[in-house]
Structure formats: structure tokens, C-alpha cells
Design a protein around this motif. Structure first.
Motif, short mmCIF file in Angstrom:
data_model
loop_
_atom_site.label_atom_id
_atom_site.label_comp_id
_atom_site.label_asym_id
_atom_site.label_seq_id
_atom_site.Cartn_x
_atom_site.Cartn_y
_atom_site.Cartn_z
N THR A 15 0.94 -1.28 -0.20
CA THR A 15 -0.15 -0.03 -0.04
C THR A 15 0.69 1.35 0.31
O THR A 15 0.15 2.38 -0.03
N ASP A 16 2.31 0.94 0.19
CA ASP A 16 2.91 2.34 0.00
C ASP A 16 4.56 1.94 -0.06
O ASP A 16 4.83 0.74 -0.38
N ALA A 17 5.36 2.71 0.06
CA ALA A 17 6.72 2.51 -0.39
C ALA A 17 7.42 1.66 0.77
O ALA A 17 8.17 0.53 0.41
N LYS A 18 7.04 1.78 1.97
CA LYS A 18 7.67 1.04 2.92
C LYS A 18 7.16 -0.64 2.92
O LYS A 18 8.10 -1.52 2.93
N SER A 19 6.06 -0.88 2.65
CA SER A 19 5.40 -2.40 2.54
C SER A 19 6.09 -2.75 1.24
O SER A 19 6.55 -4.09 1.15
N GLY A 51 -5.72 8.27 -16.70
CA GLY A 51 -6.79 8.81 -17.64
C GLY A 51 -6.88 8.35 -19.04
O GLY A 51 -7.91 7.92 -19.57
N ALA A 52 -5.82 7.77 -19.63
CA ALA A 52 -5.77 6.97 -20.87
C ALA A 52 -5.88 5.65 -20.75
O ALA A 52 -6.40 4.90 -21.88
N ASN A 53 -5.92 5.15 -19.43
CA ASN A 53 -6.23 3.69 -19.44
C ASN A 53 -7.05 3.53 -18.15
O ASN A 53 -6.90 2.97 -17.11
N PRO A 54 -8.40 3.70 -18.36
CA PRO A 54 -9.28 3.74 -17.48
C PRO A 54 -9.49 2.17 -16.61
O PRO A 54 -9.45 1.40 -17.47
N GLY A 55 -9.43 2.08 -15.27
CA GLY A 55 -9.52 0.78 -14.69
C GLY A 55 -8.36 0.01 -14.87
O GLY A 55 -8.13 -1.11 -14.17
N MET A 56 -7.26 0.75 -15.44
CA MET A 56 -5.84 -0.50 -15.26
C MET A 56 -4.91 -0.06 -14.41
O MET A 56 -4.26 -0.97 -13.93
N PHE A 57 -4.95 1.40 -14.05
CA PHE A 57 -3.50 1.69 -13.16
C PHE A 57 -4.36 2.47 -11.89
O PHE A 57 -5.38 3.12 -11.92
N LYS A 58 -3.74 2.54 -10.93
CA LYS A 58 -3.81 3.52 -9.55
C LYS A 58 -2.63 4.09 -8.96
O LYS A 58 -1.57 3.24 -9.28
N ILE A 59 -2.77 4.84 -7.91
CA ILE A 59 -1.68 5.44 -7.39
C ILE A 59 -1.86 4.65 -5.88
O ILE A 59 -2.93 4.49 -5.44
N VAL A 60 -0.69 4.39 -5.02
CA VAL A 60 -0.59 3.84 -3.63
C VAL A 60 0.46 4.87 -3.09
O VAL A 60 1.44 5.14 -3.56
N GLY A 61 0.21 4.74 -1.76
CA GLY A 61 1.05 5.64 -1.07
C GLY A 61 0.93 7.09 -1.10
O GLY A 61 0.36 7.67 -2.17
N GLY A 62 1.95 7.84 -0.50
CA GLY A 62 1.82 9.32 -0.56
C GLY A 62 3.24 9.67 -1.45
O GLY A 62 3.82 8.92 -2.12
N PRO A 63 3.49 10.99 -1.53
CA PRO A 63 4.36 11.42 -2.53
C PRO A 63 5.80 11.18 -1.91
O PRO A 63 5.97 11.38 -0.71
#
Length: 262
Positions: free
Chosen positions: A132-136, A204-216
Motif C-alpha cells: 500500500t506504500d513505499a515501506k510495504s 486517464g488514458a487507461n481507465p480501470g488499468m492503473f492506480k496510485i498507492v502511498g503518498g508523494p
């Protein structure tokens, strides 16, 4: 009536200010500027699947800069690993590819003022649930990054997420940024680090394909690069300032970037 009149006066003053600022920009008298990019960093620069032509935020911004400075922008292509050296040697006048402004690169080439500020995020497949983030991510030796050597994305993966070893086998090196994203899509790697602007474009170009996890994972400024001591730095900087002031850069952001939080 007074309110309407005040608004009209304000709008007229804003238009006058923008017009005056544009009129004060340097006139390059039709000079041809050789601009180079890679066409592999959506949505900043990439190939339109329908036309085969290069498009993106940086294309629009640089073409607008050319108009404001009365210059002709001639586009060229280069691989990322050769771009900075080619601009340094004067093969091209100006280069762009979401290039982070930093001290090491500034020893080789000149930078414009920042045209964009962004942050690094972890792009993953939409169904990812192992971390869920960089640490894990770092704690699981079975997980791998995809990265292009020599980029900010690569160095953040090495030094901010993993163990500081640039030869870490958990980083799969690929020739282009687009190839890294394709490897993520196909399951060959588990995450690709990228700035928020590019992440929005891919989501935006690949709906449902990718997501972001964790913070900046850090903040970075992007700049155009020039041959050392180029006489184009000051005019381009002036054009960037005018585009910030009149809302043109913000309009380009709205055109090209998809907000993944919505």
C-alpha cells in the motif's frame, strides 16, 4: 450597474496587462529553434495513435512559446540517454522530457525557470493489493520496480524506497519510460515511479488499468534544457513567466492532466 461596470473595468485591465506583457516579450524575428524530445512520456510528449504525430503538454507549451517570441519551432526526436549530451553539444537548441532541474545536470547544460512542479508517486495495477506504500513495497523482496536508467524515477526508487544500491536486482531497467509502463501493465514489474502529472495522464488514458498507492516521494521542478550560455534562456524564461501570468500554463494542465483523485 456599478458592479457590472467594475467587472468590465477589471476585465479590461487584465486584458491590457496580459497584452502589454506579451508585447514586451523579446522578438526573435522568425528564428528557427531546434527542439528535441523523446515522445515517450505521456502526457508531456507522446505519439498520437491516430496521426502518428508527436503531441502533449510540452509540445503545446513550446509551440506557444515560439508564437510569443516570433520563432519557428522545428521538432526533432532523441532517446533520453542521448538527449542531454546532444543539447550540451549544440545539436539541438532546447530539450524537454519532463527533465528534473538538479545541480548535477546544471553542470552540463543550462535550465529554464521551472515550467512545472510535480511529485513522485507509485503507479501500480488497479488490482494490486500486496502493498500500500513505499515501506510495504520495500519489505517484500518479491516486488520489482520498472525504471529507465538515469532518470529521477530510477534514483528515487534506489535511494528513497530501496537500499541505495543502483545495481539492486529489484529494479528492472527498460529502454524507455513507456516500456516501463507496458511492463507494469503486463505484470513483469509491480510498480513504476513517476511524477504526478504523468501518472494522471496514464490513469486517464487507461481507465480501470492503473492506480496510485502511498503518498508523494519527493517534489521536483521540471525545466527546459539549453546548450550552455544559450541566448535563448532569457527569452524562453520571459515567455514562461507570461504564460504563468495569463493562465496559459494552467489551461494546459487542465487539457492534458487527469486528476486521479476524482
Amino acid at each position: 450597474m456599478l458592479l457590472l461596470l467594475s467587472r468590465l473595468v477589471f476585465a479590461a485591465s487584465l486584458l491590457f496587462a496580459c497584452t502589454s506583457q506579451a508585447a514586451a516579450l523579446p522578438d526573435l524575428q522568425g528564428r528557427t529553434i531546434l527542439a528535441v524530445t523523446e515522445n515517450a512520456y505521456t502526457p508531456l510528449n507522446f505519439v498520437d495513435a491516430n496521426t502518428g504525430q508527436g503531441i502533449g503538454w510540452e509540445y503545446d507549451a513550446m509551440n506557444e512559446i515560439g508564437k510569443r517570441l516570433n520563432a519557428n519551432i522545428e521538432w526533432q526526436l532523441s532517446s533520453w540517454d542521448a538527449m542531454i549530451q546532444a543539447v550540451r553539444q549544440g545539436q539541438y537548441d532546447i530539450g524537454m522530457d519532463g527533465i528534473t532541474i538538479n545541480a548535477e545536470r546544471s553542470k552540463q547544460i543550462d535550465f529554464s525557470i521551472p515550467y512545472m512542479t510535480s511529485q513522485q508517486f507509485m503507479l501500480v495495477r488497479a488490482d494490486e493489493d500486496r502493498f500500500t506504500d513505499a515501506k510495504s513495497f520495500a519489505a517484500n523482496d518479491d516486488l520489482h520496480f520498472g525504471a529507465q536508467a538515469g532518470t529521477t524515477n530510477f534514483y528515487v526508487a534506489v535511494y528513497d524506497v530501496l537500499d541505495g544500491n543502483e545495481d539492486n536486482p529489484r529494479i528492472t531497467l527498460l529502454e524507455t519510460f513507456g516500456a516501463s509502463v507496458q511492463a507494469l501493465k503486463s505484470g513483469d514489474v509491480d510498480s513504476v515511479l513517476m511524477d504526478a502529472t504523468s501518472a494522471r495522464g496514464y490513469i486517464g488514458a487507461n481507465p480501470g488499468m492503473f492506480k496510485i498507492v502511498g503518498g508523494p516521494l519527493g517534489t521536483e521542478d521540471f525545466g527546459f534544457i539549453f546548450t550552455p550560455e544559450s541566448d535563448l534562456v532569457a527569452p524562453v524564461n520571459a515567455a514562461i513567466r507570461s504564460m504563468k501570468a495569463d493562465g496559459t500554463l494552467e489551461a494546459l494542465n487542465k487539457k492534458w492532466f487527469f486528476d486521479y483523485n476524482q
